[in-house]
Design a protein around this motif. Structure first.
Motif, mmCIF file in Angstrom:
data_model
loop_
_atom_site.group_PDB
_atom_site.id
_atom_site.type_symbol
_atom_site.label_atom_id
_atom_site.label_comp_id
_atom_site.label_asym_id
_atom_site.label_seq_id
_atom_site.Cartn_x
_atom_site.Cartn_y
_atom_site.Cartn_z
ATOM 1 N N GLN A 183 26.650 5.338 3.046
ATOM 2 C CA GLN A 183 26.540 6.780 3.272
ATOM 3 C C GLN A 183 27.922 7.424 3.342
ATOM 4 O O GLN A 183 28.161 8.476 2.751
ATOM 5 C CB GLN A 183 25.748 7.057 4.552
ATOM 6 C CG GLN A 183 25.627 8.517 4.902
ATOM 7 C CD GLN A 183 24.769 9.292 3.918
ATOM 8 O OE1 GLN A 183 24.012 8.758 3.143
ATOM 9 N NE2 GLN A 183 24.920 10.602 3.949
ATOM 10 N N ALA B 11 33.726 1.565 9.955
ATOM 11 C CA ALA B 11 32.452 0.923 9.599
ATOM 12 C C ALA B 11 32.697 -0.448 8.959
ATOM 13 O O ALA B 11 31.969 -1.403 9.238
ATOM 14 C CB ALA B 11 31.651 1.819 8.654
ATOM 15 N N GLU C 153 25.495 2.600 6.808
ATOM 16 C CA GLU C 153 26.444 3.652 7.168
ATOM 17 C C GLU C 153 27.645 3.640 6.231
ATOM 18 O O GLU C 153 28.130 4.689 5.819
ATOM 19 C CB GLU C 153 26.899 3.476 8.623
ATOM 20 C CG GLU C 153 27.836 4.554 9.109
ATOM 21 C CD GLU C 153 27.229 5.948 9.152
ATOM 22 O OE1 GLU C 153 28.006 6.907 9.275
ATOM 23 O OE2 GLU C 153 25.993 6.099 9.065
ATOM 24 N N TYR D 29 25.374 -1.001 9.914
ATOM 25 C CA TYR D 29 26.749 -0.780 9.462
ATOM 26 C C TYR D 29 26.835 -0.742 7.938
ATOM 27 O O TYR D 29 27.586 0.066 7.373
ATOM 28 C CB TYR D 29 27.680 -1.864 9.995
ATOM 29 C CG TYR D 29 27.988 -1.767 11.474
ATOM 30 C CD1 TYR D 29 28.224 -0.544 12.094
ATOM 31 C CD2 TYR D 29 28.065 -2.911 12.257
ATOM 32 C CE1 TYR D 29 28.518 -0.466 13.453
ATOM 33 C CE2 TYR D 29 28.360 -2.844 13.612
ATOM 34 C CZ TYR D 29 28.588 -1.619 14.200
ATOM 35 O OH TYR D 29 28.876 -1.551 15.536
#
Length: 126
Positions: free
Chosen positions: A104, A70, A101, A98
């Motif tokens: 996360q 990522a 993500e 991105y």
């Protein structure tokens, strides 16, 4: 004989899908959650299923690799995506995707560490 159920406080990073350490069947819930984080073929290997600490270790490595991917995708998007013919609006959306993500995945990595520490502390290596 009824075993007493003991629980410990969990960190803010503790995944909601996993029961609190010490509660009934918490290691099974941890194993189930960890299996979702690794490719399916790994989640079916008997050694990883029988030894939740090994599964947690593999999940941590898996998530760390996904973080690297990522980051690379985020860092190279502005240079690479225009060459692929992507319009600016798609590039901006992709960069936001991105970045979200990455956040996360970093949270998931902290959650895996918390579960792993609890498994090690409770003899989850069997």
């Amino acid at each position: 004989m009824i075993m007493p159920v003991t629980t410990t406080r969990t960190s803010p990073d503790w995944p909601c899908q996993v029961k609190a350490p010490g509660s009934y069947d918490w290691e099974r819930s941890a194993t189930r959650w960890l299996r979702e984080l690794v490719p399916a073929r790994y989640g079916s290997y008997p050694a990883l299923v029988r030894h939740p600490v090994l599964l947690a270790r593999h999940a941590q490595i898996q998530v760390e690799q996904e973080i690297r991917v990522a980051r690379t995708a985020l860092q190279t998007a502005r240079a690479d995506l225009p060459r692929l013919g992507m319009p600016e609006s798609v590039i901006e959306h992709t960069i936001k995707l991105y970045a979200a993500e990455l956040l996360q995945l970093q949270h998931i990595a902290r959650s895996v560490r918390a579960v792993s520490e609890a498994l090690v502390g409770r003899g989850g290596g069997r």
